[in-house]
Design a protein around this motif. Structure first.
Motif, short mmCIF file in Angstrom:
data_model
loop_
_atom_site.label_atom_id
_atom_site.label_comp_id
_atom_site.label_asym_id
_atom_site.label_seq_id
_atom_site.Cartn_x
_atom_site.Cartn_y
_atom_site.Cartn_z
N UNK B 677 -45.65 -13.08 -5.52
CA UNK B 677 -45.24 -11.63 -5.87
C UNK B 677 -44.79 -11.07 -4.45
N UNK B 678 -43.42 -10.69 -4.24
CA UNK B 678 -43.15 -10.22 -2.84
C UNK B 678 -43.10 -8.68 -3.09
N UNK B 679 -43.58 -8.05 -2.16
CA UNK B 679 -43.22 -6.76 -1.99
C UNK B 679 -43.13 -6.18 -0.42
N UNK B 680 -42.45 -4.85 -0.34
CA UNK B 680 -42.36 -4.31 0.88
C UNK B 680 -43.15 -3.02 1.03
N UNK B 681 -43.87 -3.05 2.40
CA UNK B 681 -44.57 -1.81 2.94
C UNK B 681 -44.01 -1.17 3.88
N UNK B 682 -43.35 0.01 3.57
CA UNK B 682 -42.95 0.83 4.75
C UNK B 682 -43.81 1.31 5.71
N UNK B 683 -43.48 1.10 6.98
CA UNK B 683 -44.49 1.38 7.99
C UNK B 683 -43.71 2.93 8.88
N UNK B 684 -42.58 2.72 8.70
CA UNK B 684 -41.51 3.82 9.44
C UNK B 684 -39.99 3.47 8.91
N UNK B 685 -39.59 4.31 9.26
CA UNK B 685 -37.83 4.54 8.67
C UNK B 685 -37.34 3.17 8.78
N UNK B 686 -37.68 2.46 10.15
CA UNK B 686 -37.01 1.25 10.58
C UNK B 686 -38.03 -0.05 10.35
#
Lengths: 701, 701
Positions: B677-686
């Protein structure tokens, strides 16, 4: 011992229906030879004695080779579960020399010899069943189910030899010859050594994948070396020849020894080779199972440190530049002497593979043209620390066979001994031991004007640096192309006539983009502020090879080899200079560029605003400045006053790109709308970072 | 002052061709009123005096409102560049009370009044040109080019009032009435206050988007409160009524004061309200530009802390539970009194918008049915700290108008004063000040059995927690669906008849998956080891609202509001319990589950092996265990002996999934092949992290 003829099988050619039987025979003969070896121990007590204070007793090795089959076959999924987890846990690790506290007797409660024998028999039956039942197709290669079986057999062959060295260190009264009774038991007049010229040649080392015999992972790959002319001693150095060194006070005179050697000598208080036993003023020679009157005609068996001291002493005595051969020089000697490989013999041309003796024999017994004992009798130490050849890949079923020895401290031995069987007896064999270690090993010296080229090619393990290596040279992850290749495409799109232009990469990291740029531009300067990061780039440029270790999961690691030729960079590239420097304080000579790239540099600078205010000074009129940044400003790097954006100024939020525009506008015009370059950075097999770097392209007014 | 009638324009209805002129008039009248206000300063010296030791001199505010137009218009891209960067930098920030060291005179070198006047005129011409030339279409909304122009006008209106408060603190001899000469100058017999019953009602607060008049961002959103019956004082508290408190030793008696109030009182050594001037045994009253004999019939002008102390004192005297109204209670009073909004007046129904007086007036002058001064005369302090209504969104052109005050320390004032113009005079107006601050503000007390419901709804700012909030409730990034929604789909696919089943989420983090599960399962228990992480989940469950701030770039931030209704969770959900507990030491009651999820939990446990060995005890027979892990084992979390894999055991690499299988096999069978299961975690806008969590599903035997 002829019944144990242990030639490693051909895994490529032959009749498929006969191959299964051939492997079964090889397995049975190896297993039986191993059994026979332990019959030299007169009684059980000998199994539990330490031959070497820093090694396990022989009972460990008696169990270890069987455990190894099981553990590898479980790992390969060929048998479903361990056979005897308690034994397999106890006998799995501990082959090597340890530190004293690992060997506290209290930590071990060894099983009885019968228990281990029973276990061995169970394992033996399991393997026989497996050999009989596993699907077999030729060729057998790295991926074949039969590979781990051959691996187990070859592993057992190695331990037959290393155990024989341990047995050689047990008290003789506990030993008997058993089947090992073909001892060369007479002494002969020692011969006078002499030097014979071998012409230089371009040597290519490395076993090709698809070779017909089993190889350990470190045998594969390709390594080229231009071997210069040298002279080599006709014979291995005999005990008689070595005695001159001993009697000349060689062991008392620090000047002949390397620092490591003297340190070892002092610690061990050695005064002559380990297997020499001094009795008043005369010496005896310890063979595997007996003590015999000194055989002066036999090869001196010493470690590398002693061999090296001998060479230094003899150089001084003779005024000649004597040293040990490198691995490549040994292969040149093999080539010169036209030595056949083990798989092509009918009968061994040297004292090897137990085909002649169960001991060393005089150094003038087996000739290979001009030279003697090019293979066989005893192993020959070389000047070369072991490392993988370029293109080395770890075998996944035995990932710590090789890499722990790629540390510059393990030197290669070549040629095999009287008890080298299976893979050990092949010309491609590459074994290495710590330089102070004893095997059945001696040496041949050579005279050469050339300093040996010592390759270490160690693995980069700095965590941050290897992440960059993989980001530059590794695989693409999550569907994102590597950022240096995205930048290279950008350069192709944006820069007209690059072949006339000078390019400056101001944050080259481990260097991939600079290499790519050197395919396009007239000249490339690649700068990074960190020596840690630029080192791999320079190594790749100089040696054509870059090695690093990346994290898999937990402690597990993956080994990576990058060759310059893999990135198509051995030809047609322009001058490319990697330099460590601070982009904030660049020397004046870094000027007159046509294209400057500063990718993810601003956020690493102490004063990005000052950098942007002066960068036009480095660029020719009409030149192009390419900026990329993730705007990850950090107060630990730059004072907030120096951030180009990402802050409020006069109470209003200023985006970084606005700040950049403000600063650059006096000397630049923007070429196109800024856009994002997204790329993935691998941290481990299951953890990645994705950054979105905003690219803006500027033309100097 | 009638000529300055400053009703905020209708931005939605009306004739488009007339609207431009209407806005231009509104701008001109506001600007002129601002000019007039500064004419009360007799000479230039007054511009540079500190009315309040912790505030800038008036010269700052004289320049500030014009700067604000420019800075916002640049930010909005409506004017290309600053007009006078030096002035705009100096006058941009510093509106609020500061700490003493910010106000060191040496740091400021204010321009002359003429220079600022010239600057104001330049800005004025610029805005007039812009109003005349900008494309205009109705409705004018948040996104319209005209919005920042109206914003600037309303900002100027606010500062007309706040500057009038500062002028009120300058020495009278430096001031003149100028146009502000409609002072209510006679005193009248103070009225006796009384309490009048207001029935309870369900109140809905918040300005709808699309409302016809300009609103600051914090006016929008929807907030429902069931207001219980209360009694409210007919009049605002007059100076006469407040005098009873003063004369009864109110300022000497700590018991009436909140801790904050007593601390302020002690620091300021206050003995009566700021604008009372004691002269022997009698008092005078300071108005904006003059000192007059005390007007006992005028409303007492005090800060929140004094009003609160008065209520506490009066409660004790009367045996009634008296306090200030909440914001919702004030709106109930408006509703009860049928007060018209400013945009619907012909003439102001109260002393507001400068339509009647240039000072307060007696508290019995303007009736709204049973009550007086429901709006106008002076602002009315409330019990409510300010915060955005649920659904609050920051306006991107003024992102620090509201959020810095959402700290529980700024209380709302309602109703407007005699000098509240434009948006200030509307019923939706929401202004708030520190509780010790002075504005033209007084109070009305109410009697109520109910403790006021104090909402803070502050923004979660814990960096790690907000990252999880966005991961749970925010946007999808890099094309990956949020992991809790991926898991919810997995549950749908894998679990039959969930409505009959009990579900345990052992690592619920900020709770999204638990909310989703409560739509499916009979009962949901959601556990996390960290109170920090579970707090937002509980807040969302209890208040229907979750607020957090995520990182944009550098210091810049984005504000996020999540409503329970946005994730369709206000109806039809099962019992859902969020609990802080340690998955390694779960209480016995956490048993008899049908489905247990442990997502990315193993790597956070001190002993993952022990956890896996006992988890079957929590599960019913045939129950399902779902594991997910990125196998990011860390020695700082768990001892290597307890890792389930990612290590070598008996010398062989053990992948984590193999270790899990080994441990679970005695009580579980695996349901299908493990998958990622792949998922993204946002740390900042970039900057993002992408993890690949291996999911395995197990059925209890």
């Amino acid at each position: 011992m002829k019944q144990f003829n242990l030639k490693t099988p051909n895994l490529v050619e032959g009749k498929q229906q006969l191959k299964r039987q051939e492997i079964l025979d090889y397995f049975n003969r190896t297993f039986s030879l191993d059994d026979e070896l332990y019959k030299t121990l007169k009684d059980e007590k000998a199994f539990y004695m330490r031959a070497d204070q820093l090694r396990h007793p022989l009972i460990f090795y008696y169990g270890h080779t069987s455990c190894f089959y099981v553990n590898k076959l479980v790992l390969a999924g060929l048998i479903p579960a361990p056979i005897n987890p308690a034994i397999e846990s106890m006998f799995a690790i501990g082959v090597d020399e340890m530190s004293w506290d690992d060997l506290n007797d209290k930590n071990y409660n060894w099983p009885s010899v019968d228990e281990v024998t029973n276990y061995r028999n169970t394992v033996k039956s399991t393997i026989i069943k497996l050999i009989n039942e596993l699907p077999l197709t030729l060729p057998i290669n790295w991926e074949s189910a039969f590979w781990p079986i051959i691996m187990g057999i070859e592993h057992q062959n190695i331990h037959i030899e290393t155990s024989s060295v341990l047995i050689r260190q047990l008290p003789v009264e506990m030993l008997q010859n058993a089947s090992f009774d073909a001892v060369y038991n007479t002494d002969e007049q020692p011969v006078q050594n002499e030097l014979i010229t071998v012409e230089g040649a371009e040597m290519q080392l490395g076993k090709p994948h698809g070779h017909h015999s089993y190889g350990w992972d470190l045998e594969y790959g390709t390594y080229n070396e231009n071997v210069k002319e040298f002279k080599a001693s006709k014979y291995l150095v005999s005990n008689a020849e070595f005695l001159e060194f001993v009697e000349d006070g060689g062991y008392q005179n620090e000047q002949w020894w390397t620092e490591e050697g003297w340190s070892w000598k002092t610690y061990k208080k050695s005064e002559y080779p380990l297997f020499w036993h001094k009795n008043g003023h005369s010496y005896k020679l310890r063979l595997m199972t007996m003590l015999v009157p000194m055989k002066w005609s036999f090869p001196a068996e010493i470690n590398y440190l002693e061999a090296k001291a001998f060479c230094n002493w003899k150089s001084a005595k003779t005024g000649k530049k004597l040293r040990l051969p490198t691995e490549a020089e040994w292969y040149r000697l093999v080539e010169y002497s036209d030595v056949k490989d083990a798989t092509e013999w009918d009968s061994a041309p040297g004292n090897i593979n137990l085909e002649h003796y169960t001991s060393p024999c005089p150094v003038d017994k087996f000739s290979f043209g001009d030279f003697y004992d090019v293979v066989g009798n005893v192993w020959q130490w070389t000047e070369s620390p072991i490392t993988g050849y370029p293109g080395f890949k770890v075998h996944p079923l035995y990932d710590d066979f090789s890499t722990p020895t790629f540390d510059g401290k393990h030197n290669i031995i070549k040629g095999g001994s009287w008890i080298s069987t299976g893979n050990e007896a092949t010309l491609h064999a590459r074994y290495a031991f710590r330089r102070h270690f004893y095997q059945h090993a001696g040496f041949r010296y050579i005279e050469s004007e050339f300093e040996p080229k010592i390759r270490i090619d160690s693995y980069e393990i700095d965590e941050e640096v290897v992440i960059s290596c993989e980001e530059n040279y590794g695989e693409d992850y999550l569907g994102f192309q590597k950022y240096p290749l995205q930048l290279a495409e950008l350069l192709k799109d944006q820069i007209e006539n690059p072949a006339d232009k000078k390019f400056l990469d101001l944050n080259c990291s481990t260097g991939r983009l600079a290499f790519e740029a050197s395919k396009m531009f007239k000249e490339v300067t690649a700068i990074d502020t960190s020596a840690r990061f630029i080192r791999p780039a320079i190594e790749l440029q100089n040696n054509g090879l870059l090695r690093y270790v990346i994290k898999d999961e937990g402690d597990l690691q993956l080994y990576k080899d990058v060759l310059l030729e893999d990135i198509k960079l051995n030809n047609n590239t322009s001058p490319l200079h990697f330099l460590q420097d601070d982009a904030m304080k660049l020397k004046k000579k870094f000027s007159d560029y046509d294209v400057i790239l500063a990718f993810n540099l601003l956020e690493e600078l102490q004063n990005p605003t000052a950098f942007l205010s002066t960068i036009h000074e480095r660029l020719n009129d009409g030149g192009t400045l390419i900026l990329g940044s993730t705007y990850q400003w950090q107060e630990s790097v730059s004072h907030k006053d120096n951030w180009v954006g990402g802050v409020k100024k006069n109470g209003e939020p200023v985006k970084s790109i606005e700040g950049i525009s403000d600063i650059l506008s006096s000397h630049f015009t923007i070429v196109s709308q800024p856009f994002d370059l997204q790329y993935a950075t691998r941290k481990s097999s299951r953890n990645f970072e994705v950054n979105s770097s905003e690219i803006s392209i500027w033309r100097k007014k």
